[in-house]
Design a protein around this motif. Structure first.
Motif: not given
Length: 327
Positions: A160-182
Protein backbone atom coordinates in the motif's frame (compact mmCIF):
# COMPACT_ATOMS: atom_id res chain seq x y z
CA UNK A 1 9.28 0.39 -27.11
CA UNK A 2 8.39 2.04 -23.82
CA UNK A 3 10.61 4.61 -22.13
CA UNK A 4 10.64 3.51 -18.49
CA UNK A 5 13.83 5.35 -17.56
CA UNK A 6 12.09 8.02 -15.40
CA UNK A 7 10.36 5.36 -13.31
CA UNK A 8 13.47 3.19 -13.11
CA UNK A 9 15.54 6.15 -11.92
CA UNK A 10 12.93 7.16 -9.36
CA UNK A 11 12.74 3.70 -7.81
CA UNK A 12 16.48 3.06 -8.01
CA UNK A 13 17.48 6.36 -6.40
CA UNK A 14 14.88 6.35 -3.63
CA UNK A 15 16.01 4.80 -0.32
CA UNK A 16 13.48 2.35 1.03
CA UNK A 17 13.65 3.73 4.59
CA UNK A 18 12.50 7.14 3.32
CA UNK A 19 9.19 5.74 2.14
CA UNK A 20 6.30 7.26 4.09
CA UNK A 21 4.72 6.69 6.46
CA UNK A 22 7.81 6.60 8.65
CA UNK A 23 7.48 5.02 12.05
CA UNK A 24 9.06 6.78 15.02
CA UNK A 25 8.80 3.59 17.03
CA UNK A 26 8.60 0.16 15.48
CA UNK A 27 5.58 -1.73 16.82
CA UNK A 28 6.58 -5.31 17.59
CA UNK A 29 5.04 -8.39 19.14
CA UNK A 30 6.70 -10.76 21.60
CA UNK A 31 6.71 -14.44 20.68
CA UNK A 32 5.16 -15.11 24.10
CA UNK A 33 2.20 -12.75 23.52
CA UNK A 34 -1.16 -14.50 23.49
CA UNK A 35 -3.58 -14.34 20.60
CA UNK A 36 -5.73 -11.65 22.30
CA UNK A 37 -2.60 -9.57 22.91
CA UNK A 38 -1.54 -9.87 19.25
CA UNK A 39 -5.04 -8.91 18.15
CA UNK A 40 -5.07 -5.94 20.51
CA UNK A 41 -1.60 -4.70 19.47
CA UNK A 42 -2.47 -4.67 15.77
CA UNK A 43 -5.89 -3.12 16.33
CA UNK A 44 -4.90 -0.35 18.75
CA UNK A 45 -2.01 0.71 16.53
CA UNK A 46 -4.19 0.49 13.40
CA UNK A 47 -1.72 -1.76 11.59
CA UNK A 48 -2.23 -4.97 9.67
CA UNK A 49 1.07 -6.67 10.50
CA UNK A 50 4.04 -6.54 12.86
CA UNK A 51 7.37 -8.33 13.40
CA UNK A 52 7.47 -11.02 16.07
CA UNK A 53 10.52 -10.89 18.36
CA UNK A 54 12.09 -13.67 20.42
CA UNK A 55 13.44 -13.44 23.97
CA UNK A 56 16.70 -11.97 22.61
CA UNK A 57 14.77 -9.24 20.81
CA UNK A 58 15.58 -10.71 17.42
CA UNK A 59 12.91 -11.02 14.71
CA UNK A 60 11.57 -14.51 14.04
CA UNK A 61 8.90 -13.60 11.51
CA UNK A 62 5.78 -11.56 10.81
CA UNK A 63 2.18 -11.90 11.91
CA UNK A 64 -0.88 -10.30 10.32
CA UNK A 65 -4.66 -10.46 10.40
CA UNK A 66 -4.80 -13.34 7.94
CA UNK A 67 -2.74 -15.38 10.42
CA UNK A 68 -5.26 -14.41 13.11
CA UNK A 69 -8.13 -15.43 10.83
CA UNK A 70 -6.51 -18.83 10.27
CA UNK A 71 -6.10 -19.27 14.02
CA UNK A 72 -9.65 -18.17 14.85
CA UNK A 73 -11.01 -20.58 12.23
CA UNK A 74 -8.99 -23.40 13.80
CA UNK A 75 -10.32 -22.46 17.23
CA UNK A 76 -13.95 -22.45 16.14
CA UNK A 77 -13.58 -25.72 14.28
CA UNK A 78 -12.30 -27.35 17.47
CA UNK A 79 -15.00 -26.08 19.79
CA UNK A 80 -18.75 -25.67 19.66
CA UNK A 81 -18.68 -22.71 22.04
CA UNK A 82 -19.87 -19.34 20.78
CA UNK A 83 -21.00 -16.03 22.18
CA UNK A 84 -18.44 -16.00 24.99
CA UNK A 85 -16.51 -12.95 26.08
CA UNK A 86 -13.67 -12.75 23.55
CA UNK A 87 -10.69 -12.19 25.82
CA UNK A 88 -11.72 -14.50 28.66
CA UNK A 89 -12.58 -17.15 26.08
CA UNK A 90 -9.19 -16.98 24.41
CA UNK A 91 -7.29 -16.96 27.70
CA UNK A 92 -8.74 -20.28 28.84
CA UNK A 93 -5.78 -22.63 29.17
CA UNK A 94 -7.89 -25.73 28.67
CA UNK A 95 -8.89 -24.53 25.21
CA UNK A 96 -5.72 -22.79 24.06
CA UNK A 97 -2.32 -24.25 24.83
CA UNK A 98 -0.57 -23.04 21.68
CA UNK A 99 -2.27 -19.75 20.89
CA UNK A 100 0.84 -17.63 21.25
CA UNK A 101 2.52 -15.38 18.73
CA UNK A 102 5.20 -18.00 18.14
CA UNK A 103 2.45 -20.33 16.88
CA UNK A 104 0.43 -17.73 14.98
CA UNK A 105 3.46 -16.31 13.14
CA UNK A 106 2.98 -16.99 9.42
CA UNK A 107 0.23 -19.50 10.16
CA UNK A 108 -1.28 -18.49 6.82
CA UNK A 109 2.01 -19.33 5.07
CA UNK A 110 1.92 -15.99 3.25
CA UNK A 111 4.23 -13.95 5.50
CA UNK A 112 7.75 -15.06 4.69
CA UNK A 113 10.30 -13.00 6.59
CA UNK A 114 12.51 -11.65 3.79
CA UNK A 115 14.12 -8.34 4.83
CA UNK A 116 16.01 -5.67 2.94
CA UNK A 117 18.87 -3.75 4.51
CA UNK A 118 18.49 -0.08 5.37
CA UNK A 119 19.91 1.89 2.45
CA UNK A 120 18.46 -0.44 -0.18
CA UNK A 121 16.52 1.10 -3.04
CA UNK A 122 12.76 1.02 -3.33
CA UNK A 123 13.24 -0.99 -6.51
CA UNK A 124 15.00 -3.70 -4.49
CA UNK A 125 12.06 -3.86 -2.07
CA UNK A 126 9.57 -4.17 -4.94
CA UNK A 127 11.71 -6.92 -6.47
CA UNK A 128 11.74 -8.86 -3.19
CA UNK A 129 7.95 -8.55 -2.93
CA UNK A 130 7.26 -9.61 -6.49
CA UNK A 131 9.74 -12.48 -6.64
CA UNK A 132 8.75 -13.96 -3.28
CA UNK A 133 5.00 -13.31 -3.36
CA UNK A 134 5.03 -11.32 -0.09
CA UNK A 135 2.88 -8.33 0.85
CA UNK A 136 5.40 -6.57 3.07
CA UNK A 137 9.15 -6.42 3.54
CA UNK A 138 10.96 -5.60 6.81
CA UNK A 139 13.74 -3.00 6.72
CA UNK A 140 16.64 -4.01 8.97
CA UNK A 141 19.82 -2.35 10.15
CA UNK A 142 23.18 -3.91 9.42
CA UNK A 143 25.20 -2.39 12.24
CA UNK A 144 27.10 -4.59 14.68
CA UNK A 145 29.35 -1.79 15.96
CA UNK A 146 29.87 -1.23 19.67
CA UNK A 147 28.64 -4.71 20.40
CA UNK A 148 25.08 -3.84 19.41
CA UNK A 149 22.89 -6.39 17.72
CA UNK A 150 22.51 -5.92 14.01
CA UNK A 151 19.56 -6.74 11.78
CA UNK A 152 17.06 -4.92 13.97
CA UNK A 153 13.75 -4.14 12.27
CA UNK A 154 13.27 -0.39 11.84
CA UNK A 155 10.19 -0.39 9.62
CA UNK A 156 7.94 -2.43 7.36
CA UNK A 157 7.49 -1.59 3.69
CA UNK A 158 4.00 -2.46 2.52
CA UNK A 159 2.47 -2.74 -0.92
CA UNK A 160 0.00 0.00 0.00
CA UNK A 161 2.80 2.42 0.89
CA UNK A 162 4.55 1.71 -2.41
CA UNK A 163 1.36 2.19 -4.40
CA UNK A 164 0.71 5.50 -2.62
CA UNK A 165 4.23 6.60 -3.52
CA UNK A 166 3.77 5.61 -7.17
CA UNK A 167 0.40 7.35 -7.33
CA UNK A 168 2.08 10.61 -6.29
CA UNK A 169 4.56 10.14 -9.13
CA UNK A 170 2.08 8.72 -11.62
CA UNK A 171 3.61 10.80 -14.42
CA UNK A 172 6.75 8.64 -14.21
CA UNK A 173 4.78 5.77 -15.73
CA UNK A 174 4.53 7.78 -18.94
CA UNK A 175 2.32 6.60 -21.77
CA UNK A 176 2.64 3.02 -20.55
CA UNK A 177 0.58 3.89 -17.46
CA UNK A 178 -2.27 5.31 -19.54
CA UNK A 179 -2.84 2.01 -21.33
CA UNK A 180 -5.75 -0.23 -20.41
CA UNK A 181 -5.40 -3.25 -18.16
CA UNK A 182 -6.25 -5.39 -21.18
CA UNK A 183 -3.55 -3.83 -23.35
CA UNK A 184 -0.99 -4.22 -20.57
CA UNK A 185 -1.67 -7.93 -20.37
CA UNK A 186 -3.23 -8.10 -16.92
CA UNK A 187 -4.83 -11.47 -16.26
CA UNK A 188 -7.80 -11.64 -13.94
CA UNK A 189 -7.21 -14.13 -11.17
CA UNK A 190 -10.15 -16.37 -10.22
CA UNK A 191 -12.61 -14.71 -7.85
CA UNK A 192 -13.37 -16.17 -4.45
CA UNK A 193 -16.81 -14.98 -3.43
CA UNK A 194 -19.50 -15.57 -0.84
CA UNK A 195 -23.24 -14.89 -0.75
CA UNK A 196 -24.22 -12.11 1.66
CA UNK A 197 -26.66 -14.49 3.41
CA UNK A 198 -23.81 -16.77 4.53
CA UNK A 199 -22.22 -16.27 7.95
CA UNK A 200 -19.13 -14.16 8.53
CA UNK A 201 -17.24 -17.15 9.90
CA UNK A 202 -17.86 -18.95 6.59
CA UNK A 203 -16.26 -15.98 4.83
CA UNK A 204 -13.22 -16.13 7.11
CA UNK A 205 -13.02 -19.89 6.60
CA UNK A 206 -12.77 -19.24 2.85
CA UNK A 207 -9.98 -16.71 3.45
CA UNK A 208 -8.11 -19.20 5.61
CA UNK A 209 -8.59 -22.01 3.10
CA UNK A 210 -7.34 -19.96 0.17
CA UNK A 211 -4.79 -17.94 2.18
CA UNK A 212 -6.15 -14.61 0.95
CA UNK A 213 -6.77 -11.30 2.68
CA UNK A 214 -10.24 -10.65 1.28
CA UNK A 215 -13.08 -12.03 -0.83
CA UNK A 216 -15.99 -10.63 -2.83
CA UNK A 217 -19.50 -10.49 -1.39
CA UNK A 218 -22.30 -11.11 -3.89
CA UNK A 219 -26.10 -11.05 -3.82
CA UNK A 220 -28.45 -13.83 -4.88
CA UNK A 221 -27.95 -12.89 -8.55
CA UNK A 222 -24.17 -13.07 -8.26
CA UNK A 223 -23.76 -9.28 -8.45
CA UNK A 224 -20.92 -7.86 -6.38
CA UNK A 225 -22.10 -5.71 -3.49
CA UNK A 226 -19.11 -5.53 -1.14
CA UNK A 227 -15.74 -6.90 -0.08
CA UNK A 228 -14.97 -8.53 3.25
CA UNK A 229 -11.38 -8.75 4.44
CA UNK A 230 -9.29 -10.05 7.31
CA UNK A 231 -8.72 -6.53 8.59
CA UNK A 232 -12.46 -6.20 9.29
CA UNK A 233 -11.72 -8.24 12.40
CA UNK A 234 -9.83 -5.34 13.97
CA UNK A 235 -13.02 -3.30 14.11
CA UNK A 236 -14.32 -5.75 16.71
CA UNK A 237 -11.63 -4.94 19.28
CA UNK A 238 -14.12 -3.31 21.64
CA UNK A 239 -16.82 -5.88 21.05
CA UNK A 240 -17.25 -8.26 23.99
CA UNK A 241 -18.98 -11.01 22.04
CA UNK A 242 -16.84 -11.35 18.93
CA UNK A 243 -17.68 -15.00 18.35
CA UNK A 244 -21.36 -14.18 18.31
CA UNK A 245 -20.66 -11.47 15.72
CA UNK A 246 -18.91 -14.03 13.53
CA UNK A 247 -22.19 -15.91 13.26
CA UNK A 248 -23.99 -12.90 11.82
CA UNK A 249 -24.66 -12.98 8.10
CA UNK A 250 -21.90 -11.44 6.00
CA UNK A 251 -24.18 -8.50 5.22
CA UNK A 252 -24.98 -7.87 8.89
CA UNK A 253 -21.33 -8.30 9.88
CA UNK A 254 -20.13 -5.73 7.34
CA UNK A 255 -22.85 -3.29 8.41
CA UNK A 256 -21.78 -3.63 12.03
CA UNK A 257 -18.01 -3.32 11.65
CA UNK A 258 -18.13 -0.53 9.07
CA UNK A 259 -21.22 1.19 10.44
CA UNK A 260 -22.73 1.48 7.00
CA UNK A 261 -25.28 -0.40 4.93
CA UNK A 262 -23.54 -3.28 3.17
CA UNK A 263 -25.80 -2.62 0.17
CA UNK A 264 -24.13 0.78 -0.34
CA UNK A 265 -21.71 -0.54 -2.94
CA UNK A 266 -18.56 1.53 -3.29
CA UNK A 267 -17.66 1.82 -6.99
CA UNK A 268 -13.95 1.71 -6.17
CA UNK A 269 -14.05 -2.03 -5.48
CA UNK A 270 -14.77 -2.87 -9.12
CA UNK A 271 -13.29 -2.13 -12.53
CA UNK A 272 -13.24 -3.43 -16.08
CA UNK A 273 -10.35 -4.39 -18.30
CA UNK A 274 -10.67 -1.19 -20.33
CA UNK A 275 -9.75 0.97 -17.33
CA UNK A 276 -6.28 2.52 -17.52
CA UNK A 277 -3.62 1.48 -15.03
CA UNK A 278 -2.87 5.00 -13.79
CA UNK A 279 -6.52 5.75 -13.04
CA UNK A 280 -6.94 2.40 -11.31
CA UNK A 281 -3.89 3.01 -9.11
CA UNK A 282 -5.13 6.49 -8.17
CA UNK A 283 -8.57 5.13 -7.33
CA UNK A 284 -7.21 2.29 -5.18
CA UNK A 285 -5.04 4.71 -3.22
CA UNK A 286 -7.91 7.12 -2.64
CA UNK A 287 -10.17 4.30 -1.43
CA UNK A 288 -7.38 2.59 0.56
CA UNK A 289 -8.18 -0.82 -0.89
CA UNK A 290 -5.90 -3.74 -1.69
CA UNK A 291 -7.83 -5.33 -4.55
CA UNK A 292 -10.43 -4.55 -7.19
CA UNK A 293 -12.83 -6.96 -8.83
CA UNK A 294 -13.14 -7.09 -12.59
CA UNK A 295 -16.86 -7.18 -13.40
CA UNK A 296 -18.85 -7.97 -16.52
CA UNK A 297 -21.73 -5.92 -17.93
CA UNK A 298 -24.03 -7.32 -15.23
CA UNK A 299 -21.59 -6.34 -12.44
CA UNK A 300 -20.80 -9.96 -11.72
CA UNK A 301 -17.17 -10.46 -10.64
CA UNK A 302 -15.14 -12.38 -13.21
CA UNK A 303 -11.65 -11.65 -11.91
CA UNK A 304 -9.61 -9.86 -9.28
CA UNK A 305 -6.55 -7.61 -9.51
CA UNK A 306 -4.49 -6.97 -6.39
CA UNK A 307 -1.76 -4.54 -5.38
CA UNK A 308 0.69 -7.39 -5.85
CA UNK A 309 -0.44 -7.87 -9.45
CA UNK A 310 0.17 -4.18 -10.17
CA UNK A 311 3.65 -4.12 -8.63
CA UNK A 312 4.52 -7.36 -10.41
CA UNK A 313 3.42 -5.90 -13.75
CA UNK A 314 5.48 -2.73 -13.16
CA UNK A 315 8.56 -4.77 -12.27
CA UNK A 316 8.01 -6.96 -15.31
CA UNK A 317 7.95 -3.87 -17.52
CA UNK A 318 11.11 -2.44 -15.94
CA UNK A 319 13.04 -5.64 -16.59
CA UNK A 320 12.01 -6.24 -20.21
CA UNK A 321 15.07 -6.45 -22.48
CA UNK A 322 13.72 -3.86 -24.95
CA UNK A 323 12.76 -1.25 -22.36
CA UNK A 324 14.67 2.01 -22.74
CA UNK A 325 16.77 2.28 -19.57
CA UNK A 326 20.34 3.50 -19.62
CA UNK A 327 22.75 1.69 -17.33
Amino acid sequence: MENMEPLFKLLSDFNVEDLPPKSEKMITIRNSDTLPKVFETLSINNILSAPVMNENNRPIGLVDFVDIVCCVVQIIKHTDLMGNDYYSFLERDDLFTHTYASYITDLSERNQYIPVVKGASLLEAITVMAKNQVNRVPIVTNDFSNGEQGNQVVNLVTQSAILNFLAKHIDKLGEWGTKSLLDLGFHEKPVISINFHKTAIEAFELMAEHRVNGIAVVDDKGVIIANISARDLKELLNETRIFENLYLTVGEFISRVRQQDYKAVHPSISCNMNDSLDKLMTRMCAAKIHRVYVVDQDRKPVGVISLHDILEKILEQLTLPDVQIRS
